[in-house]
Structure formats: C-alpha cells, structure tokens
Scaffold this motif. Structure first.
Motif, mmCIF file in Angstrom:
data_model
loop_
_atom_site.group_PDB
_atom_site.id
_atom_site.type_symbol
_atom_site.label_atom_id
_atom_site.label_comp_id
_atom_site.label_asym_id
_atom_site.label_seq_id
_atom_site.Cartn_x
_atom_site.Cartn_y
_atom_site.Cartn_z
ATOM 1 N N GLY A 149 103.648 135.359 21.534
ATOM 2 C CA GLY A 149 104.669 136.219 20.947
ATOM 3 C C GLY A 149 105.458 136.972 21.982
ATOM 4 O O GLY A 149 105.586 136.560 23.128
ATOM 5 N N GLU A 150 105.977 138.105 21.576
ATOM 6 C CA GLU A 150 106.853 138.887 22.434
ATOM 7 C C GLU A 150 106.072 139.544 23.565
ATOM 8 O O GLU A 150 104.888 139.842 23.450
ATOM 9 C CB GLU A 150 107.564 139.971 21.608
ATOM 10 N N ALA A 151 106.761 139.804 24.675
ATOM 11 C CA ALA A 151 106.190 140.557 25.790
ATOM 12 C C ALA A 151 107.222 141.589 26.232
ATOM 13 O O ALA A 151 108.434 141.343 26.160
ATOM 14 C CB ALA A 151 105.843 139.624 26.942
ATOM 15 N N ASP A 152 106.740 142.753 26.681
ATOM 16 C CA ASP A 152 107.634 143.844 27.044
ATOM 17 C C ASP A 152 107.987 143.846 28.519
ATOM 18 O O ASP A 152 108.332 144.885 29.075
ATOM 19 C CB ASP A 152 106.983 145.191 26.666
ATOM 20 N N PHE A 153 107.901 142.707 29.164
ATOM 21 C CA PHE A 153 108.252 142.608 30.580
ATOM 22 C C PHE A 153 108.850 141.222 30.811
ATOM 23 O O PHE A 153 108.601 140.297 30.027
ATOM 24 C CB PHE A 153 107.020 142.835 31.466
ATOM 25 N N PRO A 154 109.647 141.049 31.886
ATOM 26 C CA PRO A 154 110.296 139.750 32.128
ATOM 27 C C PRO A 154 109.261 138.660 32.367
ATOM 28 O O PRO A 154 108.350 138.820 33.171
ATOM 29 C CB PRO A 154 111.126 140.007 33.403
ATOM 30 N N CYS A 155 109.405 137.553 31.650
ATOM 31 C CA CYS A 155 108.459 136.449 31.809
ATOM 32 C C CYS A 155 109.042 135.206 31.155
ATOM 33 O O CYS A 155 110.012 135.278 30.396
ATOM 34 C CB CYS A 155 107.104 136.785 31.180
ATOM 35 N N ASP A 156 108.438 134.075 31.459
ATOM 36 C CA ASP A 156 108.766 132.837 30.756
ATOM 37 C C ASP A 156 107.827 132.714 29.559
ATOM 38 O O ASP A 156 106.693 133.189 29.593
ATOM 39 C CB ASP A 156 108.588 131.639 31.689
ATOM 40 N N ARG A 157 108.296 132.032 28.502
ATOM 41 C CA ARG A 157 107.479 131.889 27.304
ATOM 42 C C ARG A 157 107.472 130.431 26.851
ATOM 43 O O ARG A 157 108.516 129.806 26.741
ATOM 44 C CB ARG A 157 108.003 132.783 26.173
ATOM 45 N N ILE A 158 106.274 129.921 26.598
ATOM 46 C CA ILE A 158 106.086 128.561 26.104
ATOM 47 C C ILE A 158 105.284 128.662 24.816
ATOM 48 O O ILE A 158 104.203 129.258 24.806
ATOM 49 C CB ILE A 158 105.304 127.680 27.105
ATOM 50 N N GLN A 159 105.797 128.109 23.740
ATOM 51 C CA GLN A 159 105.052 128.213 22.482
ATOM 52 C C GLN A 159 105.402 127.075 21.539
ATOM 53 O O GLN A 159 106.409 126.393 21.710
ATOM 54 C CB GLN A 159 105.321 129.559 21.807
ATOM 55 N N GLY A 160 104.543 126.894 20.537
ATOM 56 C CA GLY A 160 104.822 125.932 19.486
ATOM 57 C C GLY A 160 105.903 126.485 18.563
ATOM 58 O O GLY A 160 106.021 127.696 18.390
ATOM 59 N N HIS A 161 106.691 125.618 17.972
ATOM 60 C CA HIS A 161 107.759 126.027 17.056
ATOM 61 C C HIS A 161 107.131 126.277 15.685
ATOM 62 O O HIS A 161 107.168 125.424 14.794
ATOM 63 C CB HIS A 161 108.821 124.939 17.002
ATOM 64 N N SER A 162 106.539 127.469 15.532
ATOM 65 C CA SER A 162 105.689 127.730 14.364
ATOM 66 C C SER A 162 106.458 127.766 13.043
ATOM 67 O O SER A 162 105.943 127.317 12.019
ATOM 68 C CB SER A 162 104.925 129.044 14.556
ATOM 69 N N ARG A 163 107.660 128.305 13.043
ATOM 70 C CA ARG A 163 108.404 128.358 11.784
ATOM 71 C C ARG A 163 108.734 126.950 11.296
ATOM 72 O O ARG A 163 108.569 126.634 10.105
ATOM 73 C CB ARG A 163 109.679 129.189 11.940
ATOM 74 N N LYS A 164 109.153 126.102 12.227
ATOM 75 C CA LYS A 164 109.442 124.718 11.855
ATOM 76 C C LYS A 164 108.164 124.018 11.404
ATOM 77 O O LYS A 164 108.172 123.232 10.446
ATOM 78 C CB LYS A 164 110.061 123.977 13.032
ATOM 79 N N GLY A 165 107.042 124.304 12.078
ATOM 80 C CA GLY A 165 105.779 123.682 11.694
ATOM 81 C C GLY A 165 105.355 124.082 10.292
ATOM 82 O O GLY A 165 104.869 123.243 9.519
ATOM 83 N N GLY A 166 105.531 125.370 9.947
ATOM 84 C CA GLY A 166 105.207 125.815 8.594
ATOM 85 C C GLY A 166 106.084 125.151 7.549
ATOM 86 O O GLY A 166 105.616 124.789 6.455
ATOM 87 N N GLN A 167 107.353 124.965 7.891
ATOM 88 C CA GLN A 167 108.267 124.287 6.974
ATOM 89 C C GLN A 167 107.893 122.822 6.804
ATOM 90 O O GLN A 167 107.893 122.282 5.689
ATOM 91 C CB GLN A 167 109.706 124.420 7.513
ATOM 92 N N GLN A 322 112.737 131.608 31.073
ATOM 93 C CA GLN A 322 112.782 130.399 30.267
ATOM 94 C C GLN A 322 112.054 130.612 28.939
ATOM 95 O O GLN A 322 111.087 131.352 28.868
ATOM 96 C CB GLN A 322 112.112 129.242 31.010
ATOM 97 N N PHE A 323 112.556 129.936 27.918
ATOM 98 C CA PHE A 323 111.881 129.947 26.614
ATOM 99 C C PHE A 323 111.847 128.513 26.120
ATOM 100 O O PHE A 323 112.879 127.849 26.040
ATOM 101 C CB PHE A 323 112.625 130.828 25.616
ATOM 102 N N MET A 324 110.651 128.032 25.813
ATOM 103 C CA MET A 324 110.529 126.650 25.352
ATOM 104 C C MET A 324 109.659 126.567 24.114
ATOM 105 O O MET A 324 108.566 127.140 24.075
ATOM 106 C CB MET A 324 109.939 125.761 26.447
ATOM 107 N N ASP A 325 110.158 125.869 23.100
ATOM 108 C CA ASP A 325 109.385 125.559 21.901
ATOM 109 C C ASP A 325 108.854 124.135 22.013
ATOM 110 O O ASP A 325 109.605 123.219 22.369
ATOM 111 C CB ASP A 325 110.270 125.646 20.650
ATOM 112 N N ILE A 326 107.577 123.937 21.710
ATOM 113 C CA ILE A 326 106.995 122.597 21.640
ATOM 114 C C ILE A 326 107.122 122.117 20.197
ATOM 115 O O ILE A 326 106.652 122.764 19.269
ATOM 116 C CB ILE A 326 105.515 122.613 22.062
ATOM 117 N N GLU A 327 107.793 120.984 20.003
ATOM 118 C CA GLU A 327 108.100 120.513 18.655
ATOM 119 C C GLU A 327 106.842 120.043 17.913
ATOM 120 O O GLU A 327 106.044 119.272 18.465
ATOM 121 C CB GLU A 327 109.112 119.369 18.708
ATOM 122 N N PRO A 328 106.663 120.483 16.670
ATOM 123 C CA PRO A 328 105.504 120.054 15.871
ATOM 124 C C PRO A 328 105.801 118.772 15.085
ATOM 125 O O PRO A 328 106.960 118.378 14.931
ATOM 126 C CB PRO A 328 105.321 121.233 14.911
#
Length: 340
Positions: A149-167, A322-328
């Motif tokens: 999820g969110e972070a309060d400092f500069p960083c890169d984020r890699i995560q699954g595309h959860s909203r699309k996965g739920g849909q 960078q922000f990257m979503d991994i496609e479900p």
C-alpha cells in the motif's frame, strides 16, 4: 600462495571472470561460477574479503527485506522470487520477519541500516506517527514497497492489480451464471483488501446486482479467519442453506481454504451448493478438494520486479519513483459450479 591468475588457469577462464565471481560484480553462469569456486577451493584461494570489497566500492551487494510473518504461503512464495532474483544478479539477501510488531520492525530497520545493505524491500505494515521518523534514516537508501500500500516516504512500489483482480474474480462467477454472490474480504483498512472488495463491487454494479450485506464478511487473511467468516455468514442466514449465496469471492486463498473446510463440516457441498473462488493462486490451492479456482498473481514476477527496481535505482538514484502493477488472471479449477 595462490593468486587469481592461478585460479583462472585451473578453471579455464579469464582473470576478470574470476574477479566477477569472487566479488559478485556481474552475473556469471552457474556452471562457470562453480568451476571458479571449485578451483579456488582446490588452491585454497579466498580472494578479497567482503568487508574489504564493501569499503572499496561502498557497496555490500546485500539487499534487506522486511516481511510480516504469516501462515499464508503467499509470502514465502514471494520471498522465494526475491531470493532467486538476488542470486541471479549476484546479490545476497537478509530477511527479517516483523511478526506484525512495531518494535521488531524498528529494530530490524536499524539492524539492516547498520549492516549497510545496498537497498531495502518492504512487505510489511508501515510505521506511523512519531515512529515514522525512523524512515529519515532511509532517505539515501533505495526502498521498494511490495504489495502492501501507500508509504509516507519516496520509494518504488510493486504490487498486484488488486482492484482488477477482484473484478475478474466476480465477473468469472457472473459468467458462470451466478447472481447471488457474497464476498469475504481481508481487513478493509489494508489497501489490497479494500481494492479487491472495490473490484467485487464494480462487477456487481456493472451487472445491475445489489450487494447483500448478510453475505459480506470482513476477516483477517488467514485460514482461521476464513473459517470464522463462514461461521458468521452461516449465522447471518440462520443456518438455512437455501439462504446462502450460490457463490463466494474470498479475497485470498488461505481464507478460501478455511471457508472450504468450514462449509464441508457444515454439510454444504462445494461447488454443488456453494461455489468458491479465491485469490493469490498459492501452490497449495491446486491440491485442495475440490481444487480451488482462484486469481493468479505471479509471486516470482513480484519478487523479480522488486529486485530489478532496486538495482535500477542503485544505478541511477535520480530516477522518478516507479509504480508497477502485476496483472492478475483467472486460474480455473473445480470449486465453481456452472449454473444453467
């Protein structure tokens, strides 16, 4: 005393290749690396120490990773992906489990900084309030936040595309003829849990269907949470099987396993009387009875992209975050009934 030239001659490689193997400065094939290591052992050659290398290069070729310990194999599978990517890139990994405890998180952060790791991967709850000041120590350290999820400092984020996965999960149930669909979510204060629920709500709204509050249960992402969630759901319908939904979207596989177990103990046949789709596609899912239909997100790719993002920032610290979503995607097995 043996020299690098002696090792190169015995291994049948160049001195630069020996240097890369000993110093972990470039990827070398497993076969060549083994030849060099065998030759070094035979000649009793140890090469420059890790401490000497780190003082010279200001790098330790070590990445730190903070992860919340859980019974969920999802975390272990992601860590395996990170370890594999580190190995392929010539890096070591120091893994710290936070156990969801703020003091352990703070201590682990301090330890990793003191050990001069080159970068940090975080897959755990973040510090808040005054405790978050500890992140000031990380300003010059590349950080990747994974699937949290969110972070309060500069960083890169890699995560699954959860909203699309739920849909996708909900649409799969709709495509199989289900219209009475419930949802068991993880903790809604967790971004990934809330996004999966939002994907569920999107698909239901698009289909013109109303969400039944009696079929909505919030739980804890663990198998015991799935078991407890099913007990609450069954209590909501006064233990009347005919009032259960025909299908459930359960927002991770561990909860889905708990739901499956509880439903079968209550005499409810899956999928004949209750269809279940999970999320994560953990290795265990295919061996359940029935095998669990679920949403796949590549744990190996999550791990590899996190390491790649970290190494890219080490090479160029001026890169924009960078922000990257991994496609479900849907993995179809046996836990969903097709309705006619």
């Amino acid at each position: 005393m043996a020299t690098m030239k002696d090792v190169a001659k015995l291994a049948g490689v160049s001195t630069s290749t020996v240097s890369h193997v000993m110093n972990l400065t470039r990827f070398v094939s497993e076969d060549i690396a083994k030849r060099v290591q065998d030759a070094a052992r035979e000649l009793n050659y140890s090469g420059p120490s890790a401490v000497a290398r780190s003082l010279k290069t200001c790098r330790t070729n070590t990445i730190g990773m903070l992860v919340t310990t859980s019974t969920n194999p999802f975390y272990a599978e992601v860590v395996r992906g990170v370890e594999q990517a580190c190995y392929q890139q010539g890096y070591n990994l120091i893994l710290c489990n936070t156990e969801g405890d703020v003091q352990r998180l703070k201590r682990s952060l301090s330890t990793l900084v003191e050990r001069r790791v080159d970068g940090l991967i975080m897959m755990c709850a973040m510090l808040e309030g005054e405790d978050a000041a500890l992140y000031e120590r990380l300003k010059k350290l590349p950080v990747v936040v994974m699937d949290w999820g969110e972070a309060d400092f500069p960083c890169d984020r890699i995560q699954g595309h959860s909203r699309k996965g739920g849909q996708l999960a909900t649409q799969y149930l709709l495509d199989k003829g289900h219209r009475h669909i419930g949802c068991i979510t993880g903790p809604r204060n967790r971004q990934q849990a809330d996004l999966r629920y939002q994907g569920f709500a999107d698909a239901m709204t698009d289909a013109g269907l109303t969400i039944n509050p009696d079929w909505m249960i919030e739980s804890n992402f663990e198998s015991d949470g799935g078991k407890a969630a099913f007990a609450s759901l069954f209590a909501n319908v006064e233990h009347d099987k005919s009032r259960l939904p025909s299908a459930l979207f359960v927002c991770n596989d561990m909860m889905a396993i708990g739901v499956l177990h509880a439903a079968q103990n209550a005499g409810i046949k899956v999928p004949q009387e209750l269809s279940i789709i999970g999320y994560d596609d953990i290795h265990l899912a295919r061996y359940m009875n029935p095998a669990l239909t679920t949403i796949h997100q590549s744990k190996g790719k999550l791990g590899a992209e996190a390491v790649n993002a970290l190494l890219a920032r080490l090479q160029d610290p001026t890169l924009a975050p960078q922000f990257m979503d991994i496609e479900p995607s849907v993995v179809e097995r046996d836990s969903v009934q097709i309705l006619k």
